[in-house]
Write an enzyme that holds these catalytic residues in place. Structure first.
Site, PDB file in Angstrom:
ATOM      1  N   LEU A 113       0.865  -1.171   0.000  1.00  0.00           N
ATOM      2  CA  LEU A 113       0.000   0.000   0.000  1.00  0.00           C
ATOM      3  C   LEU A 113       0.905   1.226   0.000  1.00  0.00           C
ATOM      4  CD1 LEU A 113      -2.699  -0.953   2.690  1.00  0.00           C
ATOM      5  CD2 LEU A 113      -2.845  -1.208   0.203  1.00  0.00           C
ATOM      6  N   ASP A 114       0.474   2.278  -0.679  1.00  0.00           N
ATOM      7  CA  ASP A 114       1.255   3.509  -0.667  1.00  0.00           C
ATOM      8  C   ASP A 114       1.392   4.033   0.755  1.00  0.00           C
ATOM      9  OD1 ASP A 114       1.347   3.386  -3.426  1.00  0.00           O
ATOM     10  OD2 ASP A 114      -0.387   4.699  -3.692  1.00  0.00           O
ATOM     11  N   LYS A 115       2.407   4.833   0.980  1.00  0.00           N
ATOM     12  CA  LYS A 115       2.677   5.370   2.320  1.00  0.00           C
ATOM     13  C   LYS A 115       1.424   5.957   2.965  1.00  0.00           C
ATOM     14  CE  LYS A 115       5.097   9.154   4.639  1.00  0.00           C
ATOM     15  NZ  LYS A 115       5.924  10.370   4.461  1.00  0.00           N
TER      16      LYS A 115
ATOM     17  N   ARG B 125      -5.347   5.636  -7.930  1.00  0.00           N
ATOM     18  CA  ARG B 125      -5.077   7.071  -8.024  1.00  0.00           C
ATOM     19  C   ARG B 125      -4.951   7.513  -9.484  1.00  0.00           C
ATOM     20  NH1 ARG B 125       0.127   7.487  -4.311  1.00  0.00           N
ATOM     21  NH2 ARG B 125      -0.166   9.736  -4.608  1.00  0.00           N
TER      22      ARG B 125
END
Length: 332
Positions: free
Chosen positions: A167-169, A267
């Site tokens: 998962l992205d930060k 995104r």
């Protein structure tokens, strides 16, 4: 130049113990090998960084320049921190060989983990926003990988400590990690076969024209920016199913189901349709609803246990910041 001494610990091995700020400037925790020698007449007038390359050729010039800037080089007993400085024959040069940040990244760092499920082969956890999953430039410590290495010993024997997806930060929510090599192999296989179900909640700008639709568009590196991804003709196939759940004052609450797992997929796909995520500055989203991080949460995970193959299902409620913003749009 003939090295006169090699003292201290082996610079090729990461030091033991935890360091909360290992990636910060100057945050080194030796002892480390020290290499030294007398500047020869043939090197008189050369740049200091060039002489350092001759003294320690196994390190990159950029890393040696970093050591210069951090005060790990001495000439005649005085700190030298300018790469372009010209040396003189006869000077005594000493270099402390601090390892690269990257080589020091893969070590245990204890941290709290919000565990939803755990057995000998599988770990499912709720990742908080702000936690980097895997070490990378600018984030060489304090990552989930560091936490996994501290959590169980077998992580050190596994590729990426068992991390099979990321998962992205600034994305919160549920993710899975393999704890044994057979489990990692099975999870990677199941992801590739699209047998793992992952659903996300997102808040996006604008009113969606359709209540349900699918974005099927290839994703690759944005040719205009190395830190962004984009829909590009030569990218990897990517598919996202989108369902609009609510809309309020120009912001929509949506559910997204992944069929592939490309970098920044949700995104990029939503931004490509003119609906960037709220507060996703990288893809044009503006802060709103009290959110200062991208409005994306991994809420649902369905999979077969990698060894036992029994079905497992996890539902992960959003953290407070996302939940409060969600309620402003959906009313619940």
């Amino acid at each position: 130049m003939v090295p006169a001494s090699r003292e201290g610990a082996d610079y090729r091995e990461p030091p033991a113990g935890d360091d909360e700020d290992a990636g910060a400037a100057g945050a080194f925790d030796g002892p480390f090998e020290t290499r030294s020698g007398r500047i020869g007449s043939a090197q008189h007038g050369e740049r200091l960084d060039k002489v350092l390359v001759a003294l320690a050729p196994e390190f990159s010039r950029s890393h040696l320049q970093h050591l210069l800037e951090q005060g790990h080089v001495q000439l005649d007993g005085c700190t030298a921190d300018t790469a372009s400085r010209r040396v003189r024959g006869g000077q005594w040069l000493q270099l402390e060989l601090v390892p690269t940040d990257e080589s020091r990244a893969f070590r245990p760092q204890a941290m709290p983990l919000s565990i939803l499920f755990e057995d000998d082969h599988l770990l499912v956890l709720d990742k908080p926003a702000g936690l980097v999953v895997h070490p990378a430039p600018g984030h060489w410590s304090g990552t989930l990988l560091n936490g996994l290495l501290a959590h169980h010993g077998a992580a050190a024997t596994l590729p990426r400590a068992g991390i099979v997806h990321r998962l992205d930060k600034d994305t919160s929510g549920v993710m899975m990690v393999g704890k044994s090599l057979p489990a990692v192999t099975a999870l990677v296989r199941d992801i590739a076969a699209r047998d793992v179900h992952r659903r996300y909640l997102a808040l996006v700008e604008g009113r969606l024209a359709e209540r349900q639709f699918t974005v099927e568009a290839p994703i690759g590196r944005d040719p205009a920016s190395r830190i962004r991804m984009a829909v590009v003709a030569g990218g990897r196939p990517a598919r996202t199913d989108v369902q609009a759940l609510a809309e309020h004052e120009g912001i929509s609450a949506v559910s997204c189901t992944l069929h592939t797992g490309r970098t920044h997929q949700i995104r990029v796909h939503l931004a490509s349709r003119g609906h960037p995520l709220v507060a996703d500055a990288l893809y044009g989203g503006k802060p709103a609803l009290g959110l200062s991080r991208q409005a994306l949460h991994a809420t649902e995970l369905r999979l077969a246990h990698p060894l036992g193959r029994q079905p497992l299902a996890f539902d992960c409620p959003p953290p407070d910041d996302f939940a409060q913003a969600w309620r402003q749009v959906s009313g619940r």
